[in-house]
Write a protein that holds these residues in place. Structure first.
Motif, PDB file in Angstrom:
ATOM      1  N   GLY A  47      33.249  37.388  32.832  1.00 34.69           N
ATOM      2  CA  GLY A  47      33.728  36.032  33.093  1.00 34.69           C
ATOM      3  C   GLY A  47      35.184  35.989  33.496  1.00 34.69           C
ATOM      4  N   ILE A  48      35.809  37.160  33.648  1.00 31.99           N
ATOM      5  CA  ILE A  48      37.234  37.243  33.983  1.00 31.99           C
ATOM      6  C   ILE A  48      37.390  37.719  35.418  1.00 31.99           C
ATOM      7  N   PRO A  49      38.122  36.997  36.240  1.00 23.26           N
ATOM      8  CA  PRO A  49      38.251  37.370  37.651  1.00 23.26           C
ATOM      9  C   PRO A  49      39.185  38.557  37.854  1.00 23.26           C
ATOM     10  N   GLU A  50      39.178  39.093  39.062  1.00 21.97           N
ATOM     11  CA  GLU A  50      40.124  40.158  39.422  1.00 21.97           C
ATOM     12  C   GLU A  50      41.535  39.586  39.442  1.00 21.97           C
ATOM     13  N   VAL A  51      42.466  40.309  38.850  1.00 24.99           N
ATOM     14  CA  VAL A  51      43.872  39.895  38.831  1.00 24.99           C
ATOM     15  C   VAL A  51      44.712  41.004  39.453  1.00 24.99           C
ATOM     16  N   ILE A  52      45.489  40.663  40.452  1.00 22.61           N
ATOM     17  CA  ILE A  52      46.371  41.626  41.111  1.00 22.61           C
ATOM     18  C   ILE A  52      47.776  41.463  40.537  1.00 22.61           C
ATOM     19  N   PHE A  53      48.269  42.511  39.899  1.00 25.84           N
ATOM     20  CA  PHE A  53      49.635  42.492  39.375  1.00 25.84           C
ATOM     21  C   PHE A  53      50.578  42.859  40.529  1.00 25.84           C
ATOM     22  N   ALA A  54      51.196  41.839  41.107  1.00 28.41           N
ATOM     23  CA  ALA A  54      51.913  42.015  42.374  1.00 28.41           C
ATOM     24  C   ALA A  54      53.338  42.533  42.219  1.00 28.41           C
ATOM     25  N   GLU A  55      53.875  42.467  41.027  1.00 28.77           N
ATOM     26  CA  GLU A  55      55.284  42.789  40.810  1.00 28.77           C
ATOM     27  C   GLU A  55      55.645  44.206  41.235  1.00 28.77           C
ATOM     28  N   THR A  56      54.688  45.124  41.110  1.00 25.21           N
ATOM     29  CA  THR A  56      54.966  46.529  41.429  1.00 25.21           C
ATOM     30  C   THR A  56      54.247  47.002  42.691  1.00 25.21           C
ATOM     31  N   LYS A  57      53.735  46.060  43.482  1.00 26.58           N
ATOM     32  CA  LYS A  57      52.982  46.427  44.682  1.00 26.58           C
ATOM     33  C   LYS A  57      53.687  45.977  45.956  1.00 26.58           C
ATOM     34  N   GLU A  58      53.420  46.715  47.028  1.00 25.59           N
ATOM     35  CA  GLU A  58      53.933  46.327  48.336  1.00 25.59           C
ATOM     36  C   GLU A  58      53.035  45.241  48.925  1.00 25.59           C
ATOM     37  N   GLY A 244      43.109  34.260  29.735  1.00 20.40           N
ATOM     38  CA  GLY A 244      41.828  34.949  29.665  1.00 20.40           C
ATOM     39  C   GLY A 244      41.179  34.807  28.298  1.00 20.40           C
ATOM     40  N   ILE A 245      41.979  34.957  27.246  1.00 19.00           N
ATOM     41  CA  ILE A 245      41.452  34.830  25.880  1.00 19.00           C
ATOM     42  C   ILE A 245      40.999  33.394  25.617  1.00 19.00           C
ATOM     43  N   ALA A 246      41.852  32.430  25.967  1.00 17.98           N
ATOM     44  CA  ALA A 246      41.532  31.021  25.717  1.00 17.98           C
ATOM     45  C   ALA A 246      40.271  30.593  26.456  1.00 17.98           C
ATOM     46  N   ALA A 247      40.151  30.998  27.718  1.00 23.08           N
ATOM     47  CA  ALA A 247      38.974  30.627  28.505  1.00 23.08           C
ATOM     48  C   ALA A 247      37.712  31.283  27.963  1.00 23.08           C
ATOM     49  N   ALA A 250      36.791  29.251  24.933  1.00 31.43           N
ATOM     50  CA  ALA A 250      36.288  27.927  25.338  1.00 31.43           C
ATOM     51  C   ALA A 250      34.911  28.032  25.976  1.00 31.43           C
ATOM     52  N   ASN A 251      34.707  29.010  26.835  1.00 34.08           N
ATOM     53  CA  ASN A 251      33.412  29.153  27.513  1.00 34.08           C
ATOM     54  C   ASN A 251      32.313  29.567  26.551  1.00 34.08           C
ATOM     55  N   ARG A 252      32.658  30.421  25.596  1.00 35.76           N
ATOM     56  CA  ARG A 252      31.653  30.811  24.593  1.00 35.76           C
ATOM     57  C   ARG A 252      31.297  29.607  23.708  1.00 35.76           C
TER      58      ARG A 252
END
Length: 258
Positions: A47-58, A244-247, A250-252
């Motif tokens: 139930g958790i989408p893909e997350v891109i951590f952009a801070e260290t990426k080009e 992510g934890i809160a959702a 809530a969803n459960r």
């Protein structure tokens, strides 16, 4: 082949169990030019989408991951975009002709192809001050990506304690399933809210503060040492994790109600 099609073909006897397993295995991980491996099935599995951590990426790496992810799933979050890169990434997202959600004072973007229906649970999000809003908005985008309705109340910290009561009353009336509290300085708001409601609370210590205990250290220590039960704590400025934890909670909860 989409997962639903694979299962339907298996059920109809059109493919064997071994072929179905192979197809599902191939579908679950998508490699991007040898530098990234995307967990495509995460949203279906957890139930958790893909997350891109952009801070260290080009920028070019971010673009390639976004494109590949949206080929296989409906949404992707890009978090912690560098300030200098934000206009470029936003312009790139607009060229994809998909829906974009931004957050106030936030460096996170939520991109999705098909409309998100808020059929999940309800999450309340509070901040102690205006400086905490960016982190809280990161949580909001994460929750909305997971189909949760969010009710927000910002700048309601203990320096003006009377500000908390109207929004907390609204959240109780709306029957929220979880409340996220983002607070810097001494982080007292999380304990206060936890002491007033019978709702799970997730505290986010933010890096707002200076001097002894600066950069969120005092807020983190305060929340971890809270004497009010029912409060859990994520790392400093970790709005994505809190969302992510809160959702998930809530969803459960909404599934149990159904």
């Amino acid at each position: 082949m989409e997962i639903d099609k694979i299962l339907e073909s298996l059920s109809a006897g059109k493919i064997s169990v071994n072929n179905a397993k192979k197809l599902l295995s191939l579908y679950s991980i998508e490699e991007v030019e040898g530098f990234a491996k995307i967990d495509i099935n995460r949203s279906k599995r957890r139930g958790i989408p893909e997350v891109i951590f952009a801070e260290t990426k080009e920028i070019e790496e971010i673009k390639k991951i976004v494109k590949k992810t949206l080929e296989k799933s409906n949404s992707v979050l890009i978090s912690r975009i560098k300030k200098k890169d934000y206009p470029t990434i936003l312009a790139f997202a607009k060229r994809l002709k998909i829906t974009i959600k931004t957050g106030k004072n936030s460096s996170t973007l939520l991109l999705f192809k098909n409309p998100i229906s808020f059929h999940g649970g309800k999450v309340g999000i509070l901040t102690a001050g205006t400086s905490d809003i960016g982190v809280a908005e990161e949580s909001r985008l994460m929750c909305e990506a997971m189909n949760c309705k969010c009710i927000t109340g910002y700048d309601v910290g203990v320096a003006g304690i009377q500000r908390i009561f109207p929004i907390l009353k609204k959240m109780i009336k709306e029957d929220v399933d979880c409340i996220i509290v983002a607070a810097g300085m001494e982080g007292a708001l999380a304990t206060l809210v936890s002491s007033m409601v019978d709702i799970p609370i997730i505290g986010i210590p933010t890096s707002v503060g200076y001097g002894y205990g600066e950069k969120g250290i005092a807020a983190l220590a305060s929340m971890l040492q809270s004497c009010s039960l029912g409060l859990s704590v994520v790392n400093i400025d970790n709005g994505i994790a809190a969302g992510g934890i809160a959702a998930n909670i809530a969803n459960r909860t909404i599934r149990k109600k159904d």
